[in-house]
Design a protein around this motif. Structure first.
Motif, mmCIF file in Angstrom:
data_model
loop_
_atom_site.group_PDB
_atom_site.id
_atom_site.type_symbol
_atom_site.label_atom_id
_atom_site.label_comp_id
_atom_site.label_asym_id
_atom_site.label_seq_id
_atom_site.Cartn_x
_atom_site.Cartn_y
_atom_site.Cartn_z
ATOM 1 N N UNK A 170 -39.957 14.572 -1.047
ATOM 2 C CA UNK A 170 -40.367 14.944 -2.405
ATOM 3 C C UNK A 170 -41.600 15.850 -2.368
ATOM 4 N N UNK A 171 -42.445 15.645 -1.358
ATOM 5 C CA UNK A 171 -43.648 16.463 -1.203
ATOM 6 C C UNK A 171 -43.421 17.658 -0.284
ATOM 7 N N UNK A 172 -42.162 17.946 0.009
ATOM 8 C CA UNK A 172 -41.746 19.165 0.707
ATOM 9 C C UNK A 172 -42.049 19.197 2.203
ATOM 10 N N UNK A 173 -41.946 18.038 2.864
ATOM 11 C CA UNK A 173 -42.023 18.087 4.320
ATOM 12 C C UNK A 173 -40.846 18.910 4.833
ATOM 13 N N UNK A 174 -41.017 19.535 5.972
ATOM 14 C CA UNK A 174 -39.931 20.313 6.544
ATOM 15 C C UNK A 174 -39.017 19.467 7.414
ATOM 16 N N UNK A 175 -39.545 18.335 7.876
ATOM 17 C CA UNK A 175 -38.754 17.447 8.707
ATOM 18 C C UNK A 175 -39.459 16.100 8.793
ATOM 19 N N UNK A 176 -38.684 15.053 9.004
ATOM 20 C CA UNK A 176 -39.232 13.702 9.122
ATOM 21 C C UNK A 176 -38.666 13.092 10.395
ATOM 22 N N UNK A 177 -39.549 12.755 11.328
ATOM 23 C CA UNK A 177 -39.131 12.195 12.613
ATOM 24 C C UNK A 177 -39.846 10.864 12.810
ATOM 25 N N UNK A 178 -39.055 9.822 13.021
ATOM 26 C CA UNK A 178 -39.637 8.517 13.330
ATOM 27 C C UNK A 178 -39.922 8.468 14.830
ATOM 28 N N UNK A 179 -41.161 8.112 15.163
ATOM 29 C CA UNK A 179 -41.555 8.058 16.574
ATOM 30 C C UNK A 179 -40.770 6.964 17.292
ATOM 31 N N UNK A 180 -40.084 7.332 18.357
ATOM 32 C CA UNK A 180 -39.436 6.297 19.163
ATOM 33 C C UNK A 180 -40.485 5.420 19.852
ATOM 34 N N UNK A 181 -40.157 4.162 20.050
ATOM 35 C CA UNK A 181 -41.078 3.228 20.702
ATOM 36 C C UNK A 181 -41.117 3.474 22.208
ATOM 37 N N UNK A 182 -39.959 3.781 22.787
ATOM 38 C CA UNK A 182 -39.869 4.025 24.223
ATOM 39 C C UNK A 182 -40.561 5.347 24.570
ATOM 40 N N UNK A 183 -41.379 5.326 25.614
ATOM 41 C CA UNK A 183 -42.162 6.497 25.999
ATOM 42 C C UNK A 183 -41.272 7.701 26.335
ATOM 43 N N UNK A 184 -40.208 7.484 27.086
ATOM 44 C CA UNK A 184 -39.309 8.589 27.438
ATOM 45 C C UNK A 184 -38.628 9.160 26.201
#
Length: 141
Positions: free
Chosen positions: A106-120
């Motif tokens: 709604x605030x016009x982000x270009x992309x939304x990525x959830x950080x994976x928990x696993x380091x790799x």
């Protein structure tokens, strides 16, 4: 080849290190500036206080859960400003809450990525961001 300037807005030291490590593996030359709270992010972008000489970023990686001003507040300010709104903002956050996702778009982000928990997996996600936004996509001037 032009060096791409990235602003990383992140308060978690571990995530900062992982993000920097991922971009070191990048095929693209990057210069990464780091700020650790929403107030410093806005000062950096608007060249205020200790950031008067800050370079305009080509890309912003923005966490939601930040001290002072959260990522949603920072995103709103970026996308409301004519001189900043063309900069791609990728929300890179631990939140997978649908409310956060909806609010970001709604605030016009270009992309939304959830950080994976696993380091790799985290490293792979950052490299995919780099591949899409810095290799495949064309950035505005």
């Amino acid at each position: 080849m032009k060096t791409v300037h990235i602003l990383l807005v992140e308060d978690n030291e571990g995530d900062i290190v992982l993000t920097l490590d991922a971009f070191e593996e990048s095929k693209i030359r990057t210069n990464i500036s780091i700020v650790k709270n929403g107030n410093d992010a806005l000062d950096f972008l608007f060249k205020r206080n200790k950031f008067v000489d800050a370079l305009r970023p080509d890309l912003i990686l923005l966490d939601i859960n930040l001290p002072i001003f959260n990522g949603h507040d920072v995103l709103k300010r970026i996308k409301q400003d004519p001189s900043l709104k063309k900069i791609p903002v990728i929300m890179l956050t631990t939140s997978s809450n649908q409310r956060d996702i909806n609010m970001a778009y709604e605030n016009h982000t270009n992309s939304y990525v959830t950080k994976p928990i696993d380091m790799d997996d985290f490293m792979k996600a950052v490299l995919k961001i780099e591949e899409f936004w810095l290799q495949l996509s064309k950035l505005a001037d």
